[in-house]
Design a protein around this motif. Sequence first.
Motif, short mmCIF file in Angstrom:
data_model
loop_
_atom_site.label_atom_id
_atom_site.label_comp_id
_atom_site.label_asym_id
_atom_site.label_seq_id
_atom_site.Cartn_x
_atom_site.Cartn_y
_atom_site.Cartn_z
N LEU B 192 0.85 -1.19 0.00
CA LEU B 192 0.00 0.00 0.00
C LEU B 192 0.88 1.24 0.00
O LEU B 192 1.88 1.29 0.72
CB LEU B 192 -0.87 0.03 1.25
CG LEU B 192 -1.74 -1.20 1.52
CD1 LEU B 192 -2.47 -1.04 2.84
CD2 LEU B 192 -2.73 -1.40 0.38
N GLU B 193 0.49 2.22 -0.79
CA GLU B 193 1.23 3.47 -0.78
C GLU B 193 0.29 4.60 -0.36
O GLU B 193 -0.73 4.85 -1.01
CB GLU B 193 1.81 3.76 -2.16
CG GLU B 193 2.79 4.90 -2.11
CD GLU B 193 3.18 5.37 -3.51
OE1 GLU B 193 3.70 6.49 -3.61
OE2 GLU B 193 2.95 4.63 -4.48
N ILE B 194 0.65 5.27 0.74
CA ILE B 194 -0.17 6.38 1.20
C ILE B 194 0.31 7.62 0.47
O ILE B 194 1.44 8.07 0.66
CB ILE B 194 -0.09 6.52 2.72
CG1 ILE B 194 -0.70 5.27 3.34
CG2 ILE B 194 -0.81 7.77 3.20
CD1 ILE B 194 -0.22 4.93 4.69
N THR B 195 -0.53 8.16 -0.40
CA THR B 195 -0.07 9.24 -1.27
C THR B 195 -0.36 10.62 -0.69
O THR B 195 0.34 11.57 -1.00
CB THR B 195 -0.67 9.12 -2.68
OG1 THR B 195 -2.08 8.97 -2.55
CG2 THR B 195 -0.10 7.92 -3.41
N SER B 196 -1.39 10.74 0.15
CA SER B 196 -1.60 12.04 0.78
C SER B 196 -2.49 11.92 1.99
O SER B 196 -3.26 10.97 2.13
CB SER B 196 -2.21 13.03 -0.21
OG SER B 196 -3.56 12.69 -0.46
#
Lengths: 302, 335
Positions: B192-196
Amino acid sequence: MKILICMKTVRFLHAQTGSDPKQLNIAPGDYVEMINPSDAAAIEAALRIKEQNPATEISIVSLGGASAETGLRRALAMGADRVNHILYDDCAALDSWASAAILAAWAQHKDFQLILCGREAIDSNAGLVGPYLAAQLAIPHVSQIINIAAPDSAGKITVERRLDRGDRETVECSAPVLLTVEDGINLPRIPGLAAMLQAGKRRLNTLGLADLTSAGASLGPAANRSEIIRLSRPKAKRRAVAQFNPVLSAAERAKLMMKGGGAPAPRPAKSDALLEGHSEEVLLELERLLQASGVGLKSRYS
Amino acid sequence: MAGANDVWLLLAAAEGRLGAYADGLMREGRRLADALEGDLTAILLGPDIDRLEETLGKFGVNRLYHQRDDSLADYHPEIYTALLGGLVQRHQPRLFLSLAASLGSDLMPRLAAAIGAPLVMNCSNIETAAEIEFTKRVQSGRLQATFTASGGGTNLATLDPEYLPDPEDAKRDTVTQRHEVTVELATIPTRLEITSRQKADPKTVDIREAEIVVALGNGVGAKENIAAYEQFAELIGAALGGSRPVIDSGVLPHKRQIGQTGRSISARLAILCGISGSEYFTKGIDQVATKIAINSDRDAAIFKHADLGIVADVNTLIANLTAHLKNGAKRGGGA
Ligand SMILES: Cc1cc2nc3c(=O)[nH]c(=O)nc-3n(C[C@H](O)[C@H](O)[C@H](O)COP(=O)(O)OP(=O)(O)OC[C@H]3O[C@@H](n4cnc5c(N)ncnc54)[C@H](O)[C@@H]3O)c2cc1C
C-alpha cells in the motif's frame, strides 16, 4: 474486471418490546432481517464502477441460512451479475475468523481483482470478516473507504479513507485488493418492481461447506478463535462529569476534583448537575471536562 | 523480564505529546496487569516525547519499547503490523491493547491475523476471571456480548474510549525502563502506498464527523456576538453548529443545522450555547458522548439532556472561559 462483494443478511434487533427482562425484553418480532447497510453501500459502489467500466463483472457471495436468499435476490435486482449462497444454518456459531475462512475457501483461485466488504455488520458489530478475509487470501486490505476511483489500465486502484476527526487519507494499491467500505457513503439504489420480479425467477448458485476445500484447518466452528459466553444489557457509558453532590458548593467540588475525584457516588439525574454563574470554580470545572473529553488545548502531562 | 501475564499497550502520539485518552488506556492497562499479576509495557512508535518515562511511571508503566523513527509518526498499516507483530511474538504478553480509534481499528485485525491471535474489537470492559472476559456492545448498542478467547497465548483487544476510566491524578512512582527498538524499516515489504493525508479543518469539516462541536442557539443573541464563538471554537478545535433559528438567521450555512431537519452529530463533546432543548433539536445530539449546556433559564429543557449544565449568561461565560483557557495555555501547565 471481476469484483466480489461479501454480503451479510443481518438479523438486527431494532426494538425490545418483550416483557421478560430475563430474555432481555426481546420478543420474536423484534428482529428484522436486512442487507447489512455498509454491505449495501459496497454493492452500490461496485455498481457505479460498472457504470464507468461496462466490462466489469459483479459477483456477490453471502454466507448464511435460508434467509440470506432474500438479500441475494435483492442484490441481483440492484444489478449484480452473479450471486452465490454458501448455505450454512448455524452462522451464529461461527466467529469472524471462521466465517472469513469459509469465504476465503470459496473465493480463492477465482481471480477477483477487487473484493469489497462492509465496515461491520450492524448485528455483531465485529468489523473483522473483511480484514481477516484479506489476510487469509494474502491480498492487501484498505479500511474505512469512502471513495473508490475505478482502476486504471495498469490495475492501479486509488481510494480515499476516513480517519478520525474528519481527516482523510489517499491510498494507492494494485489489484487484487480488499476494501472495507463505510456506511452512508452513497445511497444504495432501490430496485424497481420489474427487476425484483425478474430476480425472483433467477436460479441462485447455492453450495454448502462440503463443496469447499480449504488449505488450512477444517471449515466451521472448529476454526473459531473466540466465543460469546453471554449476552446482557449494555452498561452505561463512563461519565466524564465529576460526581455531583448537590450538597457541595461549586468551590468545594472543584477542590475535591483537584485532589483526584473523591469517593465515587451514584450519579444523580442529569438535571441535578447544575452549576451557576461564571466564577473561577465554574471555569475550572469546564476546563476539567474539556480535558476529560480529549480537547487538546495543552498537554496535561507536563 | 517480560512475562506471560504482562499487559502491553500501544500508545499514540501527536505533536510531541501523548494522544487523547492515553491516560485512560494506561490506567486500564495497569488495572488489568495488577489483576493478572503481570507487568505493564507501553509501546511508542515515532518521535520521542519530553519526559516520557516520568509520565509513564506515574501510570505504573514498567517498560517502554520505543522505536525512535520520524517516519513512524504517520501510521502505515503494513509497517506497523510487521514491527509490532515481531515484538509481540518475541515477548508473548497475555494482553495487547489499543484504543478503538482509527489507527487501532485498522491495525489490530492485521496484527491478529499476522500472529494468529484472537481479537475483540471495541471493548467496553475486560475482566480477568478464570479466563479473560471481553465485553463489547453488539446489535448497534442494544445489547452487550461477553467473549472469551480460545487457547492461551496473547489476546488482542481495542478499547472503546467512552468506557475508559475517568482521568484523575496519576500517583504511582514506577520506574519505567526504556528499551530502544531498532527494526530496519526499509526491509519491510509494503503493497500500500499512502499518497496524501488531508487534515480536517474544523471550519469546513462535515459537522456529523466533527469531534467537538459548539452549538449556537437563539440565546446567543445578535449576529455581532458570533465572532466570540468563532474564536472560542477555534481555540478548542471545535466545529460550529446551530439550532434552526440561528441557521434561519443566516449566521451559519444550512449544513451546520443540528436536529431533526438538520444533521445528527456524534461528537465526543458538544457545548450547547443558549439552546432551549426542543425535541426537534435534541434528536440531533443523541449520539454525543458528553454534553455541556449553558442557558440563563434554570428550567430550560436542555439541562435534562446535559452531562453538565451551567445557569449563566452564555456570552459572558464563553468570553470568560476563552480568557481562562488562553491564560492556562500561557501558564503552560496543568490547572
Ligand atoms: C417540523 C419542525 C422541525 C424542526 N427542526 C428543527 C431542527 O432540525 N433543529 C432545530 O434546532 N430546531 C428545529 N425546529 C425548531 C424547534 O422547535 C425550536 O424552535 C428550536 O430548536 C429552538 O431553537 P433555540 O433553542 O436556539 O431557540 P429558543 O427556543 O428561542 O431558545 C433560546 C434559549 O436561549 C436561552 N437564552 C436566552 N438568552 C440567553 C443568554 N443571554 N444566555 C444564556 N441563555 C440564554 C433561553 O433561556 C432559551 O432557552 C423544528 C421545528 C419544527 C416544527
